[in-house]
Design a protein around this motif. Structure first.
Motif, short mmCIF file in Angstrom:
data_model
loop_
_atom_site.label_atom_id
_atom_site.label_comp_id
_atom_site.label_asym_id
_atom_site.label_seq_id
_atom_site.Cartn_x
_atom_site.Cartn_y
_atom_site.Cartn_z
N LEU A 114 0.83 -1.21 0.00
CA LEU A 114 0.00 0.00 0.00
C LEU A 114 0.86 1.26 0.00
O LEU A 114 0.39 2.34 0.27
N GLN A 115 2.14 1.11 -0.29
CA GLN A 115 3.02 2.27 -0.35
C GLN A 115 3.33 2.65 -1.80
O GLN A 115 4.46 2.87 -2.16
N SER A 116 2.28 2.72 -2.59
CA SER A 116 2.43 3.14 -3.98
C SER A 116 3.41 2.25 -4.74
O SER A 116 4.22 2.74 -5.53
N LYS A 117 3.32 0.94 -4.49
CA LYS A 117 4.23 0.01 -5.17
C LYS A 117 3.79 -0.19 -6.62
O LYS A 117 4.59 -0.13 -7.54
N SER A 118 2.48 -0.43 -6.79
CA SER A 118 2.00 -0.66 -8.15
C SER A 118 0.70 0.12 -8.35
O SER A 118 0.03 0.47 -7.39
N GLU A 119 0.37 0.36 -9.60
CA GLU A 119 -0.88 1.07 -9.87
C GLU A 119 -2.02 0.06 -9.93
O GLU A 119 -1.80 -1.15 -9.97
N VAL A 120 -3.26 0.57 -9.91
CA VAL A 120 -4.44 -0.30 -9.89
C VAL A 120 -4.53 -1.08 -11.19
O VAL A 120 -4.43 -0.51 -12.27
#
Lengths: 458, 458
Positions: free
Chosen positions: A18-24
């Protein structure tokens, strides 16, 4: 869960994910958008686990809430898809947790009723309790049930829990739209939105309701109203201008409708001839009856003592509202909850208000009432500096304390006027609420300056 | 004029006529709306007498200005309509007076040039002087003319005169529209407009830039930013919310871009996976290049010393802007004045910013630059209370001072993030202005808390 071959189908999301690892990758659907056209489709939602109920070891129900909308999720043991461990995990979720749920949408033939609850660590109060109306609580009591009632102080102290209720989700979205409708109408009429300074020099000669500041060693105050600045802007050729912003008053009144900080919708405009031009700026005026202040004399017949040259108090405002609503049978007029009272006594208006051309005891002004409560006030303002000085002095104010303001009328000033609306008051009356504090996310009065981000919780 | 049979055609309007005696009978036309389709029609306008010029005793010219637009009015002696007394009256008008002019509109074949002026009592400075650009002044000087230059302090001290110039009429109307475009975009994306409390309890433990208040005996402060409150509202299920409102900072910086009161456009939103979801909230991001913070290393090659884990200062921001604008020839990319720098060092970000999932020395954040100046900053925020406490402590802040804020994440909080825009900064860069004070009607810094309606003029 370590030895569950289906462990990838559920569980806590690791923080790193949830730390902006991957986009939706798979799109989310809002709970409020789950409509019939999605029946039998796979959908993904994110919301709160409002209620959780396990049924034996093979099944669990979760009511998922997002922005006040709810959907019931059912998890049921199924080989190769849902393990007993997964059902156990779901049944042990904390209420009000934020969860992702992926599943097949089924539109039921009958609406799902609220499920009963199991015990788990509680927030200070539950949105499902706070969501109950007084009518519901009363009805349940008649059936012998004793339901939890969440009182106003608890609600305000734990505001972030309270605003999750469907009623509060509605109130603040209505408030957002009221401000927007007001703004769009004014922009379409050629008004410019302006931003006034809020910080003014000097100490509070203006009265006790002023909040004083330490401006790095200089005395300063918070502006109680953008009024004087707005008029000055009108003299600067912004002949149609408005502001929607905070106003600050340390009011000593502890009523259902007084606050220390509120949102003021303020317009100031050039008028060619008559203050009715400003009145037309209020959309719903077109359908309103205009009541002359002299009509107020009838309050006496109704047994309410009033000063004919003074302001109306809360009681006489309400009585007047009742008279207008009941209508005047003999004259077959009125009979409305929305009306305008015009030509108030000059003595009850501020120094910058213009007297009537034909009777200086009354003013070129108007007040708009809904259900006996004033929500809008407007007037023509003095634009001739010599006359303004006369008015300032007759109100007992030292002209020197506001000389920049007075001087701003010396280099050519158009006739002008305003109206002013309290955003929260409109929302309170429009939504039929009994207390203005229900229309603020963080209400502030002289007894309440919490909660805020900077509070200690000791 | 007493013995002029045509006296009714001109003269001062008696005050009583302007006290809402009668409504408008003949409609006014705005000066800006005087177009060819009205050629040869009788029109009525209200505006300012910007310049007045008498030609002998039979003719006078007046340039009438309204909202920055001008039209030339000609009055010429004519039996039965215009008397010599009327011409004399017009020629003796004070400049910047508000006047009504009724006449026949004639569209000239060539534009009317500004007329020369006669002497009359002067306001502190003339809008026609303040309206001149630096380029015009320079050009006129080359021709040997010495034109009046109105300096910034004079403009700000007599703001109501200064804002009458066409440039200022434009700047504040653009500002009004920038705020509106931002708002309309967010409303269309399902955001709710909210109003934060501004008044918070306690003294200024948050730092020296806080303005302290006397809240009727209790210590209180003006909120420097709606940040913590906005995050709390997100925890209250307003998962897409924004505010456009004043923020207060007693900044000790006396630069062209620092103020004590500015208008902050702030959004906070739930994010499903990645802070790029918040970035999409900014309209013009779609056409922007994204520059990684590691690119900043190139500043060293350009001779600018930077701390790889620190914030950029004004000089290095400008240099970076230049590098990006010039583009990287070898790589054939960039070459733009609009770009985003992302993944700033964590040490340069506030405690509530999330570190990058793959390198905790950097942050899940982005900053938007126009022409080397930062105008927007955004980030993902910590939503797990235990991790938030870790971050608070590692930034040297006492968790107890913000325990209400920290506790609001305990009852379920979605991953979330924000971006923030300074309204005045956008307008300054968009309009190519050299000082942010030009974008405020009443700018406030630590050296200026005037003019205001409550100033003495001694």
């Amino acid at each position: 869960m370590d030895n569950d071959p289906l462990f990838a189908n559920y569980g806590d999301i690791p923080l790193a994910e949830l730390q902006s690892k991957s986009e939706v990758d798979f799109p989310y659907t809002e709970v409020g958008s789950l409509m019939e056209h999605l029946n039998d489709e796979v959908v993904l939602v994110r919301g709160r686990a409002q209620t959780i109920r396990g049924v034996g070891k093979k099944m669990a129900f979760v009511v998922v809430r997002e922005r006040g909308f709810t959907v019931q999720a059912v998890v049921s043991e199924q080989a190769g898809l849902v393990s007993p461990q997964m059902v156990k995990y779901v049944a042990s979720l904390n209420r009000e947790s934020i969860i992702d749920v992926e599943g097949i949408l089924t539109v039921p033939s009958d609406p799902i009723k609220g499920a009963s609850q199991k015990s788990c660590p509680e927030p200070p109060h539950q949105p499902r309790h706070a969501a109950r109306s007084e009518a519901d609580i009363k009805k349940d009591q008649e059936y012998g049930d004793q339901l939890v009632r969440v009182n106003q102080d608890t609600r305000l102290n734990h505001r972030i829990i309270d605003i999750r209720t469907p009623a509060n989700q509605g109130i603040f979205r209505i408030q957002s739209q009221v401000g927007n409708i007001f703004r769009q109408f004014l922009l379409s009429e050629g008004f410019a939105e302006i931003h006034m300074p809020k910080l003014i020099a000097g100490s509070s000669e203006g009265g006790s309701a002023v909040l004083e500041l330490d401006y790095k060693g200089q005395p300063a105050c918070l502006d109680q109203s953008p009024q004087l600045h707005k008029q000055m802007v009108t003299c600067g050729d912004f002949v149609r201008a408005f502001e929607i912003g905070p106003a600050f008053r340390a009011e000593d009144s502890y009523t259902h409708r007084h606050l220390c900080k509120f949102t003021s919708l303020d317009i100031e405009m050039e008028i060619k001839k008559h203050y009715s031009e400003a009145r037309k700026g209020v959309l719903f005026f077109y359908v309103m009856d205009v009541v002359d202040r002299l009509f107020v004399e009838r309050l006496k017949d109704a047994g309410v003592e009033i000063d004919p040259l003074g302001d109306l108090n809360t009681e006489s405002e309400r009585k007047l509202g009742q008279l207008v609503l009941e209508g005047i049978a003999s004259e077959n007029r009125y009979g409305t909850e929305f009306y305008i009272l015009h030509r108030s006594p000059l003595a009850a208006r501020p120094f910058y208000n213009t007297p009537c051309y034909d009777n200086p005891a009354y003013s070129s002004s108007f007040d708009v009432f809904i259900q006996g409560e004033e929500i809008i006030s407007g007037a023509q303002h003095v634009h001739v500096p010599e006359f303004l000085i006369e008015r300032v002095q007759s109100c007992g104010i030292d002209v020197n304390t506001i000389s920049t303001y007075v001087d701003s009328f010396r280099y050519g000033a158009p006739p002008h006027g305003r109206f002013r609306v309290g955003l929260e008051r409109v929302v309170m009356l429009f939504c039929g609420l009994d207390n203005i504090r229900k229309t603020l996310l963080y209400p502030r009065d002289l007894l309440r300056i919490a909660p805020s981000g900077a509070d200690r919780n000791s």
